[in-house]
Design a protein around this motif. Sequence first.
Motif, PDB file in Angstrom:
ATOM      1  N   LEU A 285      65.189-108.799  68.480  1.00  0.00           N
ATOM      2  CA  LEU A 285      66.955-108.520  68.259  1.00  0.00           C
ATOM      3  C   LEU A 285      67.400-109.587  67.055  1.00  0.00           C
ATOM      4  CD1 LEU A 285      67.448-107.809  72.075  1.00  0.00           C
ATOM      5  CD2 LEU A 285      67.740-106.036  70.235  1.00  0.00           C
ATOM      6  N   ASN A 286      67.047-110.707  67.226  1.00  0.00           N
ATOM      7  CA  ASN A 286      67.471-111.649  66.506  1.00  0.00           C
ATOM      8  C   ASN A 286      67.149-111.302  64.905  1.00  0.00           C
ATOM      9  OD1 ASN A 286      68.454-114.463  65.843  1.00  0.00           O
ATOM     10  ND2 ASN A 286      66.553-115.042  65.285  1.00  0.00           N
ATOM     11  N   VAL A 287      65.862-110.686  64.588  1.00  0.00           N
ATOM     12  CA  VAL A 287      65.893-110.365  63.386  1.00  0.00           C
ATOM     13  C   VAL A 287      66.575-109.493  62.700  1.00  0.00           C
ATOM     14  CG1 VAL A 287      64.152-109.031  61.848  1.00  0.00           C
ATOM     15  CG2 VAL A 287      63.441-110.698  63.337  1.00  0.00           C
TER      16      VAL A 287
ATOM     17  N   GLY B 281      64.142 -97.579  68.699  1.00  0.00           N
ATOM     18  CA  GLY B 281      65.501 -97.595  69.367  1.00  0.00           C
ATOM     19  C   GLY B 281      66.088 -98.754  68.881  1.00  0.00           C
ATOM     20  N   ILE B 282      65.625-100.087  68.408  1.00  0.00           N
ATOM     21  CA  ILE B 282      66.396-101.064  68.301  1.00  0.00           C
ATOM     22  C   ILE B 282      66.890-101.004  66.780  1.00  0.00           C
ATOM     23  CG2 ILE B 282      66.374-103.696  67.741  1.00  0.00           C
ATOM     24  CD1 ILE B 282      64.345-103.861  70.179  1.00  0.00           C
ATOM     25  N   ASP B 283      65.871-100.543  65.827  1.00  0.00           N
ATOM     26  CA  ASP B 283      66.245-100.189  64.518  1.00  0.00           C
ATOM     27  C   ASP B 283      67.400 -99.143  64.214  1.00  0.00           C
ATOM     28  OD1 ASP B 283      65.178-100.713  61.604  1.00  0.00           O
ATOM     29  OD2 ASP B 283      64.892 -98.862  61.659  1.00  0.00           O
ATOM     30  N   VAL B 284      67.371 -98.224  64.988  1.00  0.00           N
ATOM     31  CA  VAL B 284      68.222 -97.317  64.951  1.00  0.00           C
ATOM     32  C   VAL B 284      69.858 -97.602  65.506  1.00  0.00           C
ATOM     33  CG1 VAL B 284      69.192 -94.862  65.630  1.00  0.00           C
ATOM     34  CG2 VAL B 284      66.901 -95.066  65.310  1.00  0.00           C
ATOM     35  N   LEU B 285      69.892 -98.356  66.598  1.00  0.00           N
ATOM     36  CA  LEU B 285      71.013 -98.863  67.343  1.00  0.00           C
ATOM     37  C   LEU B 285      71.555 -99.930  66.141  1.00  0.00           C
ATOM     38  CD1 LEU B 285      70.709 -99.232  70.984  1.00  0.00           C
ATOM     39  CD2 LEU B 285      71.914 -97.552  69.572  1.00  0.00           C
TER      40      LEU B 285
END
Length: 413
Positions: A201-203, A98-102
């Motif tokens: 998220l920082n990455v 999810g983080i990668d897609v957003l």
Amino acid sequence: MYKTHTLDNGLKIIGEEIQHLKSITLGILVNAGSRIEDSQISGVSHFIEHMLFKGTKNRTSKEIASEIDNLGGQINAFTSKENTCYYVKLLDEHIDIGIDVLSDMILNSKFDKYDIDKERLVILEELKMYEDSPEDLAYDLLTENIYNNKGIGMNIIGTTKSIDNINRENMFEYFEKYYTPNNAVISISGNFKFEELVEKLNVKFKDWKSKEVNLNIEESEFNSCIITKNKDTEQISLAMTLKAIPRENVNEVYALSIINNIFGGSISSRLFQKVREEKGLVYSIYSSQSLYRKCGELGIFASMSKKNLKEVYELIKSEIVEIKENYLTEKEIQQSKEQLKGSYILDLESTSSRMSAIGKAMLFNDKVRTTEEILESINNVDIKTIKNVIDKVFNIENIGVCIVGKGVDKIKL
């Protein structure tokens, strides 16, 4: 308890760990909505929301949808008058995807000209859909006229003309201006460990460049009006709006919630009981509050047969006058407080609702009130504050009215 962290580029992260769940909702909220748009490109915030799903440097439109959908998750977005939000809801074990897609959508969207022209047709169909909904049409027309089609008064989707005016250049200019980390918040609710998620998220977002953002939030002047719109419908739709208070008047906001609940915000409210249950004149009638920075509205909606319109209209006005003259009883106030607290607690069982609530609080106020603080604020609303808010809001001479239906241009209220 909520935890917060701000990345070096100014991106704020707020999270609420709920360890007994198996799901997680993560949203990216951007402080940009229809209110701040240039009228020539009204609807550009909403158009951008659509375009972020149309493909990135790494994913096609279908891949954006299928990567989340294939996991049984949800990916969606919404645009409001004051912000735009993109979010995913997933099992906690899938949150990395999810983080990668957003992050890919926010940082790498292509804004392909062919896709823009194609999506323009989709948005024009969406506009027609809302215009075919008498309730939505009545509120949109009323808001546009109350605020002279400026700021808060501009339609979130835009107009046929403004949607045609939006091109890749002015869309990308708007995107570059407002989609910055220091003008956004990442909000998370569900089963996760905050510190671990902050690192991830920082990455993904550390290279998102910040820049100065100047938001021109002006107070919108409220103009009383009565307007009609002929439409071939079986029922007449009546929308009314009273000038209310801005969202920053925190103590008064809780008082207005209590008042609205009693006036028309529930099935035990005065409007519902009087107009529907006692008189049998409508199926749908309710009131709701829409509060923004520097302005606010208390809206009233009812749908009925044409022959009942005048009586319903007079009954609503009489209830406004009744509250203005005689206020509320202690019993009503106490019952409304308990009702509000119960509704608030039930809403907390949805990670999506929690994500949105804490995200918007951080975006607009730079702080979040705990559940205990909110419940205490509801309990602490006193009769003096309630009377002051009633005096401010329930003024029958300061009202907007819109009627939509067959032959309504001939109606005299």
